[in-house]
Design a protein around this motif. Structure first.
Motif, short mmCIF file in Angstrom:
data_model
loop_
_atom_site.label_atom_id
_atom_site.label_comp_id
_atom_site.label_asym_id
_atom_site.label_seq_id
_atom_site.Cartn_x
_atom_site.Cartn_y
_atom_site.Cartn_z
N GLY A 87 95.11 28.76 22.67
CA GLY A 87 93.86 29.19 22.07
C GLY A 87 93.84 28.95 20.57
O GLY A 87 94.73 28.29 20.01
N GLY A 88 92.83 29.51 19.91
CA GLY A 88 92.65 29.33 18.48
C GLY A 88 92.92 30.61 17.71
O GLY A 88 93.40 31.60 18.25
N ALA A 89 92.55 30.58 16.42
CA ALA A 89 92.82 31.70 15.54
C ALA A 89 91.87 32.86 15.77
O ALA A 89 92.17 34.00 15.42
CB ALA A 89 92.74 31.24 14.08
N THR A 90 90.71 32.59 16.37
CA THR A 90 89.72 33.64 16.65
C THR A 90 89.30 33.55 18.11
O THR A 90 89.59 32.57 18.79
CB THR A 90 88.47 33.48 15.77
OG1 THR A 90 87.79 32.27 16.16
CG2 THR A 90 88.84 33.40 14.29
N ARG A 91 88.58 34.57 18.56
CA ARG A 91 88.12 34.55 19.95
C ARG A 91 87.21 33.36 20.21
O ARG A 91 87.36 32.67 21.22
CB ARG A 91 87.40 35.86 20.28
CG ARG A 91 86.95 35.94 21.74
CD ARG A 91 86.05 37.15 21.99
NE ARG A 91 85.70 37.25 23.41
CZ ARG A 91 84.75 36.53 24.00
NH1 ARG A 91 84.08 35.63 23.29
NH2 ARG A 91 84.50 36.69 25.29
N ALA A 92 86.25 33.12 19.31
CA ALA A 92 85.33 32.01 19.51
C ALA A 92 86.06 30.68 19.56
O ALA A 92 85.73 29.80 20.37
CB ALA A 92 84.27 32.00 18.40
N GLN A 93 87.06 30.52 18.72
CA GLN A 93 87.83 29.28 18.73
C GLN A 93 88.67 29.16 20.01
O GLN A 93 88.87 28.06 20.53
CB GLN A 93 88.71 29.20 17.48
CG GLN A 93 87.89 29.03 16.21
CD GLN A 93 88.72 29.10 14.94
OE1 GLN A 93 89.82 28.59 14.88
NE2 GLN A 93 88.19 29.76 13.93
N SER A 94 89.13 30.27 20.53
CA SER A 94 89.87 30.24 21.80
C SER A 94 88.96 29.83 22.95
O SER A 94 89.35 29.06 23.83
CB SER A 94 90.49 31.60 22.08
OG SER A 94 91.58 31.86 21.21
N VAL A 95 87.72 30.34 22.94
CA VAL A 95 86.77 29.94 23.98
C VAL A 95 86.51 28.44 23.90
O VAL A 95 86.45 27.74 24.92
CB VAL A 95 85.45 30.73 23.85
CG1 VAL A 95 84.41 30.18 24.83
CG2 VAL A 95 85.69 32.21 24.13
N ALA A 96 86.39 27.92 22.68
CA ALA A 96 86.19 26.48 22.50
C ALA A 96 87.36 25.70 23.08
O ALA A 96 87.17 24.64 23.70
CB ALA A 96 85.99 26.16 21.03
N ASP A 182 77.17 22.77 24.68
CA ASP A 182 76.22 22.29 23.67
C ASP A 182 76.14 23.22 22.46
O ASP A 182 76.13 22.76 21.31
CB ASP A 182 74.83 22.12 24.29
CG ASP A 182 74.74 20.93 25.23
OD1 ASP A 182 75.65 20.08 25.19
OD2 ASP A 182 73.77 20.88 26.01
N VAL A 183 76.08 24.54 22.69
CA VAL A 183 75.95 25.45 21.55
C VAL A 183 77.26 25.52 20.77
O VAL A 183 77.25 25.74 19.55
CB VAL A 183 75.49 26.86 21.98
CG1 VAL A 183 74.08 26.80 22.54
CG2 VAL A 183 76.43 27.51 22.96
N ASN A 184 78.40 25.32 21.43
CA ASN A 184 79.67 25.26 20.70
C ASN A 184 79.75 24.01 19.84
O ASN A 184 80.32 24.03 18.75
CB ASN A 184 80.84 25.33 21.68
CG ASN A 184 81.26 26.75 21.99
OD1 ASN A 184 82.18 27.29 21.38
ND2 ASN A 184 80.59 27.37 22.94
N LEU A 185 79.18 22.91 20.31
CA LEU A 185 79.10 21.70 19.50
C LEU A 185 78.20 21.93 18.29
O LEU A 185 78.54 21.56 17.16
CB LEU A 185 78.57 20.54 20.34
CG LEU A 185 79.53 19.93 21.37
CD1 LEU A 185 78.77 19.03 22.34
CD2 LEU A 185 80.63 19.13 20.68
N GLN A 186 77.05 22.56 18.50
CA GLN A 186 76.13 22.82 17.40
C GLN A 186 76.73 23.78 16.37
O GLN A 186 76.46 23.65 15.17
CB GLN A 186 74.83 23.40 17.94
CG GLN A 186 74.00 22.44 18.77
CD GLN A 186 72.73 23.09 19.27
OE1 GLN A 186 71.86 23.48 18.48
NE2 GLN A 186 72.61 23.22 20.58
N ALA A 187 77.54 24.70 16.84
CA ALA A 187 78.16 25.68 15.94
C ALA A 187 79.37 25.12 15.20
O ALA A 187 79.92 25.80 14.32
CB ALA A 187 78.58 26.92 16.74
N GLY A 188 79.78 23.91 15.54
CA GLY A 188 80.95 23.33 14.89
C GLY A 188 82.26 23.87 15.42
O GLY A 188 83.30 23.73 14.76
N LEU A 189 82.24 24.47 16.60
CA LEU A 189 83.46 24.96 17.22
C LEU A 189 84.10 23.90 18.11
O LEU A 189 85.29 23.97 18.41
CB LEU A 189 83.16 26.22 18.04
CG LEU A 189 82.75 27.44 17.22
CD1 LEU A 189 82.04 28.47 18.10
CD2 LEU A 189 83.97 28.06 16.55
N LEU A 190 83.29 22.94 18.54
CA LEU A 190 83.76 21.80 19.32
C LEU A 190 83.25 20.52 18.67
O LEU A 190 82.22 20.53 17.98
CB LEU A 190 83.24 21.85 20.75
CG LEU A 190 83.90 22.78 21.78
CD1 LEU A 190 83.09 22.77 23.06
CD2 LEU A 190 85.34 22.37 22.05
#
Length: 256
Positions: A87-96, A182-190
């Motif tokens: 995973g990543g450093a944050t929850r959102a980054q782990s979801v990505a 798509d929304v993760n791409l728009q948010a810059g997480l992916l």
């Protein structure tokens, strides 16, 4: 946001994936180990969570996000037929990170916090049933029952907040897989590499105001309604030592 009642369905179509977020450090629990490894009634939180997911979504592709350098959680995941990914450093980054590991045939994806290991089967079933009926973003919630007050910069009360329009958000949250990508791409997480493959982005922090996956939908695709359905008190998140006591009590009651 809309609120709809869906009956639980035991039928799960091909293309269902579940991302179980288990990369948290668990500092507030005070066990000196990743939160999802902390035992409840002698078993790791992650093991209990995966058993719950497997009962509700048999045959789903289950991905578990784990901390960098992990071995213990990866072993638990593999023992229950799940795929561990770092995973990543944050929850959102782990979801990505979990989204980047999705199979190309994934049509729907549930995002679930391992720390909500006691979510009843009917809640997960209802989320999937709602997706199968055509909803694109589905979130289990509970009414807020406590009195809630606002506060100013000096720490003084600004009055009681009307709780009739408030809901406490739980997981698993369910989405059309491509929508969440798509929304993760728009948010810059992916992002996509030169071959078009999804790659998680290492960010210093998450986008402001993004506290869960549904908030990404609301921010970047506001035309897509987020549908609420009934959550459950047993879907609480294990965060502090008192929550472990409550979780043990729930398991003991279920075993009777």
């Amino acid at each position: 946001m809309t609120s709809t009642d869906f009956s639980a369905s035991p039928s799960f179509e091909d293309g269902l994936a579940v991302i179980v977020v288990a990369a948290g450090s668990g500092t507030r629990l005070g066990y000196g180990m990743p939160k999802a490894l902390v035992p409840v009634a002698g078993r790791p939180i992650l093991e209990i969570a995966l058993e719950s997911v497997a009962r509700a979504a048999p045959g789903a592709d289950i991905i578990v996000t784990v901390p960098a350098g992990d071995s213990g959680l990866s072993d638990v995941a593999a023992a229950h037929g799940a795929r561990p990914v770092t995973g990543g450093a944050t929850r959102a980054q782990s979801v990505a990170c979990g989204l980047a590991a999705l199979g190309s045939d994934s049509r729907f994806v549930l995002v679930h916090d391992a720390a909500r290991c006691l979510v009843p089967t009917r809640v997960t079933s209802a989320v999937v049933a709602a997706l199968a009926s055509g909803e694109r973003a589905v979130v289990p919630v509970l009414p807020v029952t406590d009195t809630v007050r606002g506060v100013d910069a000096q720490g003084h009360s600004t009055g009681t907040v009307d709780r009739s329009g408030l809901r406490a958000v739980q997981t698993p949250q369910g989405f059309e897989a491509q929508l969440l990508v798509d929304v993760n791409l728009q948010a810059g997480l992916l992002e996509r590499d030169e071959q078009g493959a999804l790659t998680p982005v290492d960010r210093a922090e998450d986008p402001e105001g993004i506290t869960d996956d549904a908030s990404l939908i609301e921010r970047f695709t506001p035309e897509v309604p987020v549908t609420f359905l009934a959550g459950d008190e047993e879907s609480f998140k294990i965060t502090r030592p008192f929550d472990l006591i409550t979780a043990r009590a729930v398991l003991e009651e279920r075993a009777r």
